[in-house]
Design a protein around this motif. Structure first.
Motif, PDB file in Angstrom:
ATOM      1  N   ILE A 285       0.887  -1.070   0.034  1.00 45.47           N
ATOM      2  CA  ILE A 285       0.128   0.075  -0.213  1.00 45.47           C
ATOM      3  C   ILE A 285       0.920   1.368   0.091  1.00 45.47           C
ATOM      4  O   ILE A 285       0.579   2.208  -0.674  1.00 45.47           O
ATOM      5  CB  ILE A 285      -0.919   0.081   1.333  1.00 45.47           C
ATOM      6  N   MET A 286       1.869   1.060   0.872  1.00 44.59           N
ATOM      7  CA  MET A 286       2.777   2.411   0.962  1.00 44.59           C
ATOM      8  C   MET A 286       3.547   2.704  -0.322  1.00 44.59           C
ATOM      9  O   MET A 286       3.735   3.833  -0.886  1.00 44.59           O
ATOM     10  CB  MET A 286       3.745   2.350   1.866  1.00 44.59           C
ATOM     11  N   GLU A 287       3.939   1.446  -1.169  1.00 51.70           N
ATOM     12  CA  GLU A 287       4.809   1.371  -2.418  1.00 51.70           C
ATOM     13  C   GLU A 287       3.775   1.887  -3.470  1.00 51.70           C
ATOM     14  O   GLU A 287       4.146   2.943  -4.266  1.00 51.70           O
ATOM     15  CB  GLU A 287       5.132   0.290  -2.666  1.00 51.70           C
ATOM     16  N   PHE A 288       2.495   1.595  -3.511  1.00 58.08           N
ATOM     17  CA  PHE A 288       1.304   2.254  -4.002  1.00 58.08           C
ATOM     18  C   PHE A 288       1.356   3.570  -4.403  1.00 58.08           C
ATOM     19  O   PHE A 288       1.279   4.252  -5.505  1.00 58.08           O
ATOM     20  CB  PHE A 288      -0.012   1.590  -4.124  1.00 58.08           C
ATOM     21  N   PHE A 289       1.160   4.132  -3.248  1.00 52.37           N
ATOM     22  CA  PHE A 289       0.827   5.565  -3.286  1.00 52.37           C
ATOM     23  C   PHE A 289       2.047   6.421  -3.043  1.00 52.37           C
ATOM     24  O   PHE A 289       2.157   7.550  -2.980  1.00 52.37           O
ATOM     25  CB  PHE A 289      -0.134   5.793  -1.858  1.00 52.37           C
ATOM     26  N   LYS A 290       3.204   6.057  -2.947  1.00 48.74           N
ATOM     27  CA  LYS A 290       4.544   6.572  -2.693  1.00 48.74           C
ATOM     28  C   LYS A 290       4.543   7.963  -3.634  1.00 48.74           C
ATOM     29  O   LYS A 290       4.987   9.017  -3.108  1.00 48.74           O
ATOM     30  CB  LYS A 290       5.521   5.598  -2.970  1.00 48.74           C
ATOM     31  N   ASP A 291       4.389   7.768  -5.058  1.00 51.17           N
ATOM     32  CA  ASP A 291       4.436   8.962  -6.009  1.00 51.17           C
ATOM     33  C   ASP A 291       3.283   9.641  -6.317  1.00 51.17           C
ATOM     34  O   ASP A 291       2.986  10.476  -7.169  1.00 51.17           O
ATOM     35  CB  ASP A 291       5.157   8.460  -7.030  1.00 51.17           C
ATOM     36  N   LYS A 292       1.956   9.379  -5.620  1.00 47.01           N
ATOM     37  CA  LYS A 292       0.799   9.678  -5.851  1.00 47.01           C
ATOM     38  C   LYS A 292       0.138  10.660  -4.960  1.00 47.01           C
ATOM     39  O   LYS A 292      -0.216  11.734  -5.244  1.00 47.01           O
ATOM     40  CB  LYS A 292      -0.315   8.489  -6.086  1.00 47.01           C
ATOM     41  N   ILE A 293       0.132  10.271  -3.689  1.00 50.29           N
ATOM     42  CA  ILE A 293      -0.494  11.183  -2.478  1.00 50.29           C
ATOM     43  C   ILE A 293       0.451  11.214  -1.391  1.00 50.29           C
ATOM     44  O   ILE A 293       0.915  10.086  -0.948  1.00 50.29           O
ATOM     45  CB  ILE A 293      -1.707  10.410  -2.340  1.00 50.29           C
ATOM     46  N   ILE A 294       0.642  12.433  -0.904  1.00 50.73           N
ATOM     47  CA  ILE A 294       1.564  12.536   0.360  1.00 50.73           C
ATOM     48  C   ILE A 294       0.699  12.353   1.486  1.00 50.73           C
ATOM     49  O   ILE A 294       1.034  11.566   2.476  1.00 50.73           O
ATOM     50  CB  ILE A 294       2.047  14.080   0.400  1.00 50.73           C
ATOM     51  N   LYS A 295      -0.483  12.889   1.565  1.00 52.97           N
ATOM     52  CA  LYS A 295      -1.317  12.754   2.908  1.00 52.97           C
ATOM     53  C   LYS A 295      -2.937  12.641   2.436  1.00 52.97           C
ATOM     54  O   LYS A 295      -3.514  13.637   2.056  1.00 52.97           O
ATOM     55  CB  LYS A 295      -1.099  13.904   3.814  1.00 52.97           C
ATOM     56  N   GLY A 296      -3.246  11.409   2.181  1.00 55.47           N
ATOM     57  CA  GLY A 296      -4.412  10.994   1.818  1.00 55.47           C
ATOM     58  C   GLY A 296      -5.462  10.653   2.976  1.00 55.47           C
ATOM     59  O   GLY A 296      -5.344  10.999   4.177  1.00 55.47           O
ATOM     60  N   THR A 297      -6.574  10.243   2.306  1.00 54.26           N
ATOM     61  CA  THR A 297      -7.653   9.504   3.253  1.00 54.26           C
ATOM     62  C   THR A 297      -8.011   8.121   3.152  1.00 54.26           C
ATOM     63  O   THR A 297      -7.822   7.664   2.133  1.00 54.26           O
ATOM     64  CB  THR A 297      -8.849  10.355   3.242  1.00 54.26           C
ATOM     65  N   TYR A 298      -8.130   7.506   4.174  1.00 60.36           N
ATOM     66  CA  TYR A 298      -8.782   6.058   4.129  1.00 60.36           C
ATOM     67  C   TYR A 298      -9.877   5.895   4.933  1.00 60.36           C
ATOM     68  O   TYR A 298     -10.477   6.361   5.807  1.00 60.36           O
ATOM     69  CB  TYR A 298      -7.801   5.273   4.698  1.00 60.36           C
ATOM     70  N   VAL A 299     -10.720   4.750   4.287  1.00 60.20           N
ATOM     71  CA  VAL A 299     -11.737   4.144   4.951  1.00 60.20           C
ATOM     72  C   VAL A 299     -11.529   2.624   5.241  1.00 60.20           C
ATOM     73  O   VAL A 299     -11.303   1.820   4.473  1.00 60.20           O
ATOM     74  CB  VAL A 299     -13.077   4.264   4.349  1.00 60.20           C
ATOM     75  N   ASP A 300     -11.616   2.322   6.659  1.00 60.64           N
ATOM     76  CA  ASP A 300     -11.223   0.935   6.906  1.00 60.64           C
ATOM     77  C   ASP A 300     -12.461   0.291   7.774  1.00 60.64           C
ATOM     78  O   ASP A 300     -12.878   0.555   8.914  1.00 60.64           O
ATOM     79  CB  ASP A 300     -10.149   1.178   7.867  1.00 60.64           C
ATOM     80  N   ILE A 301     -13.041  -0.754   6.856  1.00 61.19           N
ATOM     81  CA  ILE A 301     -14.160  -1.446   7.482  1.00 61.19           C
ATOM     82  C   ILE A 301     -13.643  -2.552   8.016  1.00 61.19           C
ATOM     83  O   ILE A 301     -13.384  -3.581   7.480  1.00 61.19           O
ATOM     84  CB  ILE A 301     -15.273  -1.472   6.102  1.00 61.19           C
TER      85      ILE A 301
END
Length: 201
Positions: free
Chosen positions: A17-33
């Motif tokens: 997950i960290m690798e996927f978002f590394k170059d896309k979003i610095i501080k994003g949002t999540y929903v964990d169900i």
């Protein structure tokens, strides 16, 4: 699990997950169900440490109490999530178990008739009644209701870039993939029981 580690997920999902978002979003949002625990077996804790914020949902009030203590900047909600609103029975293995569920099919695997079940009734909620904004990452791990809940979520509105979902029966993966393709999501990776789908615009 309070000691600093490279990964806090069960099968290393958070590293991907960290690798996927590394170059896309610095501080994003999540929903964990089905968030379970703010640190242990958690797929969003590394994101949280990087400054991300989000919503953590679990049917166990003890889990939500731990989130409120350790991740107070997140919105932490005690609720049983389903694809519709109805009265259901909650099965609690124990207060610190990741196997607590509202799925009668799953509970048959964990209990036999001789064991005492801890059961209480709740009214389920749907995601659209709890979340009214877009987010970047969706994690679903709710012991048997995962695919039903994902199919009930309006992906055209929420449009997360990455979805991680627990699929307990691999035979269901093809059906879910066919559903997600209609919304622009394609299979990315499998890690243990976790399947990743990413959005391709």
């Amino acid at each position: 699990f309070f000691f600093k580690k490279k990964s806090y997920s069960q099968c290393g999902e958070d590293i991907f997950i960290m690798e996927f978002f590394k170059d896309k979003i610095i501080k994003g949002t999540y929903v964990d169900i089905g968030a379970f625990n703010p640190i242990k077996f958690n797929n969003t804790y590394l994101l949280h440490k990087k400054g991300w914020k989000g919503i953590n949902i679990d049917l166990n009030q003890t889990s939500i109490d731990m989130f409120n203590i350790l991740r107070p900047n997140d919105k932490n909600i005690c609720a049983a999530i389903s694809d519709k609103i109805e009265k259901v029975e909650v099965y609690i293995e124990n207060l610190f178990s990741p196997l607590n569920t509202i799925s009668t099919d799953r509970i048959k695997l964990f209990y036999n008739n001789k064991q005492k079940k801890k059961i209480y009734q709740v009214e389920t909620k749907t995601i659209d009644t709890l979340v009214n904004y877009k987010f970047d990452f969706l994690n679903i791990d709710i012991e048997g209701f995962d695919i039903k809940v994902l199919k009930s979520i309006n992906l055209k509105f929420y449009n997360p870039r990455l979805i991680c979902i627990e699929i307990l029966n691999p035979e269901n993966e093809k059906d879910l993939s066919n559903h997600l393709i209609k919304y622009g999501y394609f299979f990315e990776k499998k890690m243990g029981p976790s399947y990743f789908f990413s959005y391709k615009s």
